[in-house]
Design a protein around this motif. Structure first.
Motif, PDB file in Angstrom:
ATOM      1  N   ARG A   1      19.256  38.745  31.855  1.00  0.00           N
ATOM      2  CA  ARG A   1      19.132  39.889  32.760  1.00  0.00           C
ATOM      3  C   ARG A   1      19.606  41.180  32.109  1.00  0.00           C
ATOM      4  O   ARG A   1      18.957  42.224  32.196  1.00  0.00           O
ATOM      5  CB  ARG A   1      19.948  39.643  34.030  1.00  0.00           C
ATOM      6  CG  ARG A   1      19.403  38.568  34.944  1.00  0.00           C
ATOM      7  CD  ARG A   1      20.348  38.390  36.117  1.00  0.00           C
ATOM      8  NE  ARG A   1      19.955  37.265  36.957  1.00  0.00           N
ATOM      9  CZ  ARG A   1      20.715  36.782  37.935  1.00  0.00           C
ATOM     10  NH1 ARG A   1      21.898  37.325  38.169  1.00  0.00           N
ATOM     11  NH2 ARG A   1      20.293  35.765  38.661  1.00  0.00           N
ATOM     12  N   VAL A   2      20.761  41.110  31.460  1.00  0.00           N
ATOM     13  CA  VAL A   2      21.335  42.317  30.884  1.00  0.00           C
ATOM     14  C   VAL A   2      20.525  42.788  29.676  1.00  0.00           C
ATOM     15  O   VAL A   2      20.316  43.993  29.492  1.00  0.00           O
ATOM     16  CB  VAL A   2      22.816  42.082  30.497  1.00  0.00           C
ATOM     17  CG1 VAL A   2      23.415  43.336  29.863  1.00  0.00           C
ATOM     18  CG2 VAL A   2      23.626  41.701  31.724  1.00  0.00           C
ATOM     19  N   TYR A   3      20.027  41.851  28.867  1.00  0.00           N
ATOM     20  CA  TYR A   3      19.222  42.243  27.711  1.00  0.00           C
ATOM     21  C   TYR A   3      17.908  42.866  28.160  1.00  0.00           C
ATOM     22  O   TYR A   3      17.437  43.853  27.579  1.00  0.00           O
ATOM     23  CB  TYR A   3      18.960  41.033  26.807  1.00  0.00           C
ATOM     24  CG  TYR A   3      18.530  41.411  25.404  1.00  0.00           C
ATOM     25  CD1 TYR A   3      19.436  41.996  24.529  1.00  0.00           C
ATOM     26  CD2 TYR A   3      17.236  41.180  24.960  1.00  0.00           C
ATOM     27  CE1 TYR A   3      19.054  42.342  23.242  1.00  0.00           C
ATOM     28  CE2 TYR A   3      16.842  41.531  23.680  1.00  0.00           C
ATOM     29  CZ  TYR A   3      17.764  42.112  22.823  1.00  0.00           C
ATOM     30  OH  TYR A   3      17.375  42.475  21.564  1.00  0.00           O
ATOM     31  N   PHE A   4      17.313  42.306  29.208  1.00  0.00           N
ATOM     32  CA  PHE A   4      16.097  42.890  29.778  1.00  0.00           C
ATOM     33  C   PHE A   4      16.375  44.305  30.278  1.00  0.00           C
ATOM     34  O   PHE A   4      15.601  45.238  30.017  1.00  0.00           O
ATOM     35  CB  PHE A   4      15.602  42.007  30.936  1.00  0.00           C
ATOM     36  CG  PHE A   4      14.294  42.445  31.540  1.00  0.00           C
ATOM     37  CD1 PHE A   4      13.093  41.965  31.061  1.00  0.00           C
ATOM     38  CD2 PHE A   4      14.271  43.353  32.601  1.00  0.00           C
ATOM     39  CE1 PHE A   4      11.880  42.358  31.619  1.00  0.00           C
ATOM     40  CE2 PHE A   4      13.068  43.762  33.167  1.00  0.00           C
ATOM     41  CZ  PHE A   4      11.875  43.266  32.674  1.00  0.00           C
TER      42      PHE A   4
ATOM     43  N   LEU B   1      13.419  34.247  26.128  1.00  0.00           N
ATOM     44  CA  LEU B   1      14.882  34.295  26.009  1.00  0.00           C
ATOM     45  C   LEU B   1      15.508  33.259  26.935  1.00  0.00           C
ATOM     46  O   LEU B   1      15.202  33.236  28.136  1.00  0.00           O
ATOM     47  CB  LEU B   1      15.411  35.688  26.353  1.00  0.00           C
ATOM     48  CG  LEU B   1      16.879  35.936  25.964  1.00  0.00           C
ATOM     49  CD1 LEU B   1      17.029  35.949  24.456  1.00  0.00           C
ATOM     50  CD2 LEU B   1      17.376  37.260  26.535  1.00  0.00           C
ATOM     51  N   PRO B   2      16.383  32.394  26.413  1.00  0.00           N
ATOM     52  CA  PRO B   2      17.028  31.391  27.268  1.00  0.00           C
ATOM     53  C   PRO B   2      17.847  32.059  28.368  1.00  0.00           C
ATOM     54  O   PRO B   2      18.409  33.142  28.181  1.00  0.00           O
ATOM     55  CB  PRO B   2      17.935  30.626  26.295  1.00  0.00           C
ATOM     56  CG  PRO B   2      17.382  30.907  24.943  1.00  0.00           C
ATOM     57  CD  PRO B   2      16.783  32.270  25.011  1.00  0.00           C
TER      58      PRO B   2
ATOM     59  N   MET C   1      23.772  48.188  24.263  1.00  0.00           N
ATOM     60  CA  MET C   1      23.791  46.759  24.595  1.00  0.00           C
ATOM     61  C   MET C   1      22.818  45.933  23.769  1.00  0.00           C
ATOM     62  O   MET C   1      22.873  44.695  23.797  1.00  0.00           O
ATOM     63  CB  MET C   1      23.483  46.578  26.086  1.00  0.00           C
ATOM     64  CG  MET C   1      24.528  47.189  27.006  1.00  0.00           C
ATOM     65  SD  MET C   1      24.183  46.908  28.760  1.00  0.00           S
ATOM     66  CE  MET C   1      22.842  48.082  29.037  1.00  0.00           C
ATOM     67  N   LEU C   2      21.903  46.575  23.045  1.00  0.00           N
ATOM     68  CA  LEU C   2      20.861  45.823  22.358  1.00  0.00           C
ATOM     69  C   LEU C   2      21.418  44.861  21.313  1.00  0.00           C
ATOM     70  O   LEU C   2      21.110  43.665  21.337  1.00  0.00           O
ATOM     71  CB  LEU C   2      19.861  46.785  21.711  1.00  0.00           C
ATOM     72  CG  LEU C   2      18.908  47.516  22.669  1.00  0.00           C
ATOM     73  CD1 LEU C   2      18.047  48.512  21.914  1.00  0.00           C
ATOM     74  CD2 LEU C   2      18.031  46.510  23.410  1.00  0.00           C
ATOM     75  N   LEU C   3      22.222  45.367  20.378  1.00  0.00           N
ATOM     76  CA  LEU C   3      22.717  44.493  19.320  1.00  0.00           C
ATOM     77  C   LEU C   3      23.811  43.545  19.803  1.00  0.00           C
ATOM     78  O   LEU C   3      23.722  42.336  19.548  1.00  0.00           O
ATOM     79  CB  LEU C   3      23.213  45.318  18.133  1.00  0.00           C
ATOM     80  CG  LEU C   3      23.790  44.489  16.981  1.00  0.00           C
ATOM     81  CD1 LEU C   3      22.750  43.524  16.436  1.00  0.00           C
ATOM     82  CD2 LEU C   3      24.308  45.391  15.869  1.00  0.00           C
TER      83      LEU C   3
ATOM     84  N   GLY D   1       8.822  43.676  23.950  1.00  0.00           N
ATOM     85  CA  GLY D   1      10.150  43.073  24.052  1.00  0.00           C
ATOM     86  C   GLY D   1      10.468  42.610  25.464  1.00  0.00           C
ATOM     87  O   GLY D   1      11.042  41.529  25.654  1.00  0.00           O
ATOM     88  N   LEU D   2      10.100  43.400  26.464  1.00  0.00           N
ATOM     89  CA  LEU D   2      10.353  43.023  27.856  1.00  0.00           C
ATOM     90  C   LEU D   2       9.607  41.743  28.231  1.00  0.00           C
ATOM     91  O   LEU D   2      10.155  40.851  28.895  1.00  0.00           O
ATOM     92  CB  LEU D   2       9.949  44.171  28.792  1.00  0.00           C
ATOM     93  CG  LEU D   2      10.830  45.422  28.752  1.00  0.00           C
ATOM     94  CD1 LEU D   2      10.206  46.536  29.586  1.00  0.00           C
ATOM     95  CD2 LEU D   2      12.235  45.105  29.252  1.00  0.00           C
TER      96      LEU D   2
END
Length: 466
Positions: A75-78, A184-185, A113-115, A176-177
């Motif tokens: 969720r946060v990476y999205f 993404l797990p 937050m990406l890396l 990416g989205l």
């Protein structure tokens, strides 16, 4: 989908996010004169758009791990990619410098937050024996960003418009989205400890006040403004000490600074990076404003530094093993600082081969400097302190980039106004930031190399070698 293919997809997702972040840190520099002309401001007044981005990332990086634990990695990476893409669209739509600065803050919010979260997703999905190899794969994306960024920025400005240096993130982000939702797990949210909001606020206030003190506007009250902001920065930092001492789970434990090499490495990193971070900002401006280079030509001129830096990384381990961190950093810091000072000698009559040679020497030495500084700062931290130490270290890296741009641009403006010559302003600014870098050689002399001269690949990799 098999486990191996799922892990491969994960690595590509995280690498793409890291590429967007690293690309956006460098692609702007060659476009600054064109953006300034479009927004009707002076080119050297554009430094806030770089500082706003890096400072936002510095402030918000410590919260990334807590957010991933609280709301789930996927969720946060999205959300990070989505915010970054929205910030990019806002940047391309800006009509004033103020609008562009605010859009860069939004971009930095996602970029922060990406890396860290991508690295966390890899840590939770990849087995221990494959983790270092996975991080090495991701780091390649971080190396491609600085290589492609300046040239791509110059080409977009010259062939289309500057707006495309931000719009390029939209298709990458869209893919990416989709990939995050598809591959993404899903790591469910955990029972995260309470986030240290007060500690984060105190350190953020310290960084903002310190940056603004250096970049205070030129006026009759500049000295008073800077002194007040410096005092606020010091007070905020001092207030954090009793706060951290009395809190069970502070943002950063004070015990981190009990490790001598971490403290010395952190200070040395900050001082050294101030000088070396000014170069990617000042060199494209020097080439375009003083030497008459086109945006594309100035972008291509940054390629020797990026390529030499990539090739030089293989020399770090054998050199450190042979000479030790203290001796290597002393000599290499002198080379980096001297190369920065050498930029002051570049003029319209300088042969192209000399310009390329200076850029290549700087790129190679600077790349080795970053990797060695990263490793020596983190290598002796305990396992329980490694995550917190790396987070603080990342904050300092981002802060140093912003300070380098503020100090470099401020010195050019100061000397140009004082002597009535922008060319002399650039020359003296390069000398000053080069000397700042040379000062860090004295700081690195205080390293304790008794613990060994080994290069800890597993700890050098997470800091991305930058």
């Amino acid at each position: 989908m098999t486990k191996d293919s799922s892990q491969t997809a994960l690595l590509w997702i995280v690498a793409a996010g890291f590429f967007m972040q690293s690309l956006d840190t460098t692609i702007v520099n060659t476009a600054l004169p064109s953006i300034a002309n479009s927004l009707h401001v002076a080119p050297l007044a554009m430094q806030p758009i770089v500082v706003a981005y890096t400072l936002t990332m510095a402030m918000l990086t410590p919260a990334s791990g807590w957010l991933a634990d609280r709301f789930g990695t996927r969720r946060v990476y999205f959300a990070a990619i989505l915010v970054f893409v929205l910030g990019s669209i806002c940047c391309s739509s800006a009509h004033t410098l103020g609008q562009l600065v605010m859009a860069r803050v939004l971009q930095g919010l996602g970029g922060s937050m990406l890396l860290p979260i991508g690295r966390l997703a890899v840590l939770r999905s990849v087995s221990g024996e494959q983790y270092v190899s996975a991080l090495a794969f991701i780091s390649i994306a971080g190396q491609l960003g600085p290589i492609a960024g300046p040239t791509l920025g110059g080409w977009f400005v010259q062939a289309i418009t500057w707006h495309w240096i931000f719009l390029i993130n939209v298709p990458i982000g869209a893919v990416g989205l989709y990939a995050v939702r598809r591959f993404l797990p899903s790591h469910d949210e955990a029972q995260a400890p309470p986030f240290d909001v007060i500690g984060c606020a105190l350190l953020s206030l310290c960084m903002i006040a310190f940056s603004l003190a250096i970049d205070a506007p030129v006026s009759s009250h500049r000295a008073a403004w800077s002194a007040a902001l410096f005092a606020l920065a010091v007070a905020s930092a001092l207030a954090y000490v009793p706060h951290a001492r009395n809190r069970r789970d502070p943002l950063f434990k004070l015990s981190l600074f009990g490790e001598p090499n971490f403290s010395v490495g952190l200070i040395g990193n900050l001082v050294c990076r101030v000088g070396s971070s000014a170069v990617p900002f000042l060199v494209p401006l020097l080439l375009q404003l003083q030497l008459g280079y086109s945006p594309l030509h100035s972008g291509l001129m940054m390629l020797p530094a990026a390529l030499a830096g990539t090739l030089a990384k293989r020399w770090i381990a054998p050199l450190v093993r042979r000479f030790g961190y203290d001796t290597f950093l002393l000599v290499n810091t002198i080379i980096v600082g001297s190369a920065i000072v050498a930029f002051s000698l570049i003029s319209r009559g300088t042969p192209l081969v000399i310009e390329i040679a200076i850029l290549a020497v700087f790129g190679a030495a600077n790349s080795m400097q970053f990797a060695a500084m990263n490793s020596v700062t983190l290598k002796d931290l305990s396992h329980e302190d490694a995550g917190s130490g790396n987070s603080l270290f990342s904050m300092v890296q981002m802060l140093a980039i912003g300070l380098g741009v503020s100090i470099g641009g401020g010195l050019v403006n100061l000397f140009a106004a004082q002597w009535g010559s922008p060319e002399l302003g650039f020359r003296l600014a390069f000398v000053c930031v080069g000397v700042i870098t040379l000062v860090s050689a004295w700081i690195f002399r205080h390293l304790d190399d008794a613990s060994g001269t080994r290069v800890i690949r597993g700890q050098a990799a997470p800091s991305t070698g930058r």
